[in-house]
Design a protein around this motif. Structure first.
Motif, short mmCIF file in Angstrom:
data_model
loop_
_atom_site.label_atom_id
_atom_site.label_comp_id
_atom_site.label_asym_id
_atom_site.label_seq_id
_atom_site.Cartn_x
_atom_site.Cartn_y
_atom_site.Cartn_z
N ARG A 91 0.83 -1.21 0.00
CA ARG A 91 0.00 0.00 0.00
C ARG A 91 0.85 1.24 0.00
NH1 ARG A 91 -2.77 -3.36 3.59
NH2 ARG A 91 -1.97 -2.23 5.41
N GLY A 92 1.92 1.17 -0.72
CA GLY A 92 2.77 2.34 -0.94
C GLY A 92 3.78 2.56 0.16
N THR A 93 3.36 2.65 1.44
CA THR A 93 4.31 3.01 2.51
C THR A 93 4.30 2.04 3.69
OG1 THR A 93 2.59 4.40 3.51
CG2 THR A 93 4.14 5.47 1.99
N SER A 94 3.33 1.14 3.80
CA SER A 94 3.28 0.21 4.94
C SER A 94 4.33 -0.89 4.77
CB SER A 94 1.89 -0.43 5.05
OG SER A 94 0.93 0.57 5.34
N LEU A 95 4.86 -1.35 5.92
CA LEU A 95 5.92 -2.36 5.93
C LEU A 95 5.32 -3.71 6.32
CD1 LEU A 95 9.00 -2.97 5.70
CD2 LEU A 95 9.11 -2.60 8.18
N GLN A 96 5.55 -4.69 5.44
CA GLN A 96 5.10 -6.05 5.74
C GLN A 96 6.32 -6.89 6.12
OE1 GLN A 96 3.76 -8.68 2.51
NE2 GLN A 96 1.93 -9.09 3.76
#
Length: 767
Positions: A91-96
């Motif tokens: 989602r562009g900026t979230s870290l998984q």
């Protein structure tokens, strides 16, 4: 932020964040180990319509120098080596984050920076996100499934586990919780035993648990060592001809045990009378068939598995049987004219009741032989053996079970004991350095052998014995002094004679029997003097203080300044309630003797001493005085410690005697009547507590020379009250005896006169 329920790492990180991120909103993400977590970025999303993103996206971890992920525009992200393949942007900026590890737990932050430095846009930081990774316990260290340890040694069973929250570790043995004791300690998850025993063996379970789960690990502890006897043999009483069974059961690891039985310290299979009738079965029990009287004794069981020293347990086997005579000698000899014993060797269980003797085929009547007695063991004691003792004897013992028969006959033969042809004198005195020959010869053909010994010592280096039996002491020395014994032995008796050797011209011998009676500031030392070496001797008392505070220091011996020619000495100027050691040394003009043995005592505790003793008043004025008035004073602080006072007196040059005792402690004066005319006295006062007396006060002198005194019918200052009472009582008894004697004489004379008058009247009537 709520810290109460967070793990320790989370608490530390949270506290640090208070200082570094107090202005930003905080997010907490929880996930399990191995799962996936998404850390959202609180910054607004980038414009989707921009032809080419002109920003740099970073995710940083607290404590790391470089970002764990950095995205340059449309380029592929760069990932920290520790997170390679496990993190990506969504989602562009979230870290998984995938495949979470416990080490991933930390604080994370997203940052967006402009790629083009020419723009006025500034970088922006998102809020910090706390990632908590939970995991069930996993053992990181455990003991092997089986552990062996030798009895008496120490052992530690280890158990360490990892998990989040931190696991709690508990121990149990054979299903029961283990409680820490003096020999069992639980520390850092491990259980330690200081010294294992058989009871330590068992199955131990380590249980690690947290909110995410629990795990267990089993360890079987095996204690190896020598056997332990669990059923020892017990004392047993059986009748003759019965079978005996003595139990002995042991446990051991390893269990390959063998049992050894002994009787009176000898292996039962080595005893001729036993080896055909004994058997040791596999459980250690000893079987003895057809018991005989000889089987009685102490039996010891010793199990062994080959490890170190075997244990042992003992029991007594008693075989009851009728009284039995052991082997009687066919010939026995008695010494003529000396004490003799005719023994009947007996074995009896129950104990002997009586013994019948037959002499020359007739029952023996001890009443016919003066000086003959029968002991409780059945032996005949003859005070003086003579021709009556000769003959053939048999004995028959009895107990409550009866008798096993008569003994074999024994013939008693009288024989003259050794006799002295030449005996030594009772005492020999001779100067040191010379030759001393002491004769001792025996009668007989061949002459009996003579032996010498110094009484009280086993050394033979001090003397030689001549062929004729004489004792040779050369050169005569101080060591030869003492008592010597000449003896001779044959098959019937041993005779001996003693003589004393006194060696002159030597230093004194050691004193003995040193006794010390302690006082408060003094001690009365007495002793038994040794031989003086032929010269007058004097004695020196040596002493030293034994200090409990300075036991390691070397303390010197001191000699008391006074010398004694007697066998006692009063040592003064000692400290009260102090331990002292005493030794006495004798000396004469030749030299000093050895020190005596050391005697240790403790002086008595101090008592208050009378401070002032005031001389009597009016003694020199009242020439017809009937006595003296004595008064004193005591400090008030000492008065409660005094039970009574004692007045002592002595005539000039005499010994002190108690003149008045048990004077009340509240008194401060006393009148002493009854003076001896033309005498000189000394008076002193002592305080008393219980059986203890204080040091005396300074003495005062009292003189009655030239004074006009009343006749002293009772000289109070010369004699104590008890003596005066005895004298007066004796006088009274003498007077009473005199009166009774006069009364008896008068009564006798009265009866004679009456009889005489009656005789006279009878004659007149006849005429």
């Amino acid at each position: 932020m709520q810290l109460k329920n967070l793990p320790l790492l989370e608490v530390i990180v949270a506290v640090l964040s208070l200082f570094t991120h107090t202005s930003a909103a905080e997010v907490h993400v929880r996930a399990k180990k191995g799962d996936t977590a998404v850390l959202t970025c609180s910054l607004p999303a980038l414009d989707e319509g921009s032809s080419a993103p002109q920003h740099v996206i970073e995710w940083v971890r607290q404590g790391y120098d470089i970002p764990i992920l950095i995205q340059f525009g449309v380029h592929d992200p760069r990932v920290h080596p520790n997170y390679d393949g496990r993190v990506s942007l969504i989602r562009g900026t979230s870290l998984q984050m995938r495949g979470l590890l416990l080490e991933d737990e930390s604080w994370y932050e997203c940052r967006i920076l402009p790629l083009d430095k020419t723009t006025d846009e500034t970088s922006s930081n998102g809020s910090w996100t706390l990632l908590s990774v939970t995991a069930p316990p996993v053992f990181t260290e455990t003991s092997p499934p089986g552990v062996e340890v030798f009895v008496g040694r120490s052992v530690t069973l280890k158990c360490a586990a990892q998990g989040n929250p931190r696991p709690t570790i508990t121990w149990s043995k054979d299903g029961r919780p283990i409680n820490p004791q003096s020999k069992v300690k639980i520390m850092n998850g491990s259980v330690s035993f200081h010294a294992v025993s058989r009871e330590t063996s068992g199955q131990y379970q380590c249980h690690a648990s947290n909110t995410e789960g629990n795990v267990t690990h089993l360890t079987k502890l095996k204690v190896i060592g020598p056997p332990v006897i669990v059923i020892p043999p017990t004392d047993t009483v059986l009748n003759m001809s019965q079978d005996a069974k003595l139990k002995c059961q042991a446990e051991a690891d390893p269990p390959n045990m063998t049992y050894v039985w002994q009787r009176q310290g000898e292996d039962i299979y080595h005893i001729e009378s036993l080896k055909s009738r004994v058997k040791v079965i596999v459980d250690g029990t000893l079987l003895i068939s057809r018991l005989t009287p000889e089987d009685s004794g102490n039996y010891t069981c010793m199990p062994s598995n080959g490890l170190h020293v075997s244990p042992s347990a003992s029991a007594t086997l008693t075989v009851q049987h009728p009284a039995q005579v052991m082997k009687m000698p066919s010939l026995a000899f008695l010494p003529t004219g000396m004490r003799g014993v005719i023994a009947c060797p007996i074995r009896a269980e129950p104990p002997l009741s009586h013994v019948d003797w037959i002499k020359d085929d007739k029952p023996l009547d001890l009443g016919m032989y003066p000086g003959w007695t029968l002991t409780s063991e059945g032996s005949i004691i003859i005070v003086t053996a003579n021709d009556d003792a000769g003959g053939v004897y048999t004995c028959t013992p009895y107990n409550s079970f009866g008798t096993m028969g008569q003994s074999e006959p024994t013939t008693i033969i009288l024989q003259d004991p050794p006799s002295f042809k030449v005996s030594p004198r009772k005492e020999y005195r001779q100067d040191a350095g010379g030759l001393l020959v002491i004769p001792c010869q025996m009668d007989g053909n061949p002459a009996p052998k003579v032996s010498w010994k110094k009484v009280g010592t086993a050394s033979r280096s001090l003397f030689t014995v001549a062929a004729n039996g004489s004792l040779i002491l050369r050169p005569l020395s101080k060591d030869h002094q003492g008592e010597w014994e000449c003896s001779s032995t044959d098959r019937v008796a041993t005779v001996s004679v003693r003589t004393t050797v006194l060696v002159l011209g030597t230093s004194p011998h050691a004193v003995s029997s040193v006794s010390v009676i302690p006082g408060i500031n003094q001690a009365n030392v007495s002793w038994v003097a040794g031989f003086d070496g032929g010269y007058a001797q004097k004695f020196t008392v040596w002493y030293k203080q034994v200090s409990a505070e300075r036991k390691e220091e070397k303390q010197e011996w001191l000699s008391f300044s006074d010398l004694s020619t007697e066998n006692s000495l009063l040592v003064t100027n000692l400290l009260p309630a102090t331990e002292y050691q005493f030794s006495v040394m004798a000396q004469n003009k030749i030299g000093t003797g050895p020190f005596s043995e050391i005697t240790t005592i403790t002086t008595l505790d101090s008592l208050p001493v009378v401070v002032k003793l005031v001389p009597p008043i009016n003694l020199s004025i009242n020439k017809s005085s009937e006595g003296i008035l004595l008064w004193w004073s005591v400090p008030q602080s000492h008065s409660p410690h005094i039970d009574s006072f004692v007045v002592q007196s002595r005539l000039e040059g005499g010994e002190w005697i108690n003149l008045k005792e048990n004077i009340s402690p509240v008194e401060s004066q006393i009148f002493l009547p009854g003076l001896c005319k033309d005498c000189k006295y000394e008076l002193r006062l002592l305080s008393q507590r219980g059986d203890q007396l204080s040091m005396p006060s300074p003495s005062i002198s009292v003189s009655t020379i030239g004074m006009n005194m009343y006749p002293a019918s009772s000289r109070l200052l010369d004699f104590p009250d008890q003596l005066m009472a005895g004298v007066m009582g004796g006088v009274g008894l003498l007077c009473l005896a005199l009166i009774l004697t006069l009364a008896i004489v008068c009564f006798i004379f009265h009866k004679r006169n009456r009889r005489r008058r009656q005789n006279v009247k009878g004659k007149e009537t006849t005429l």
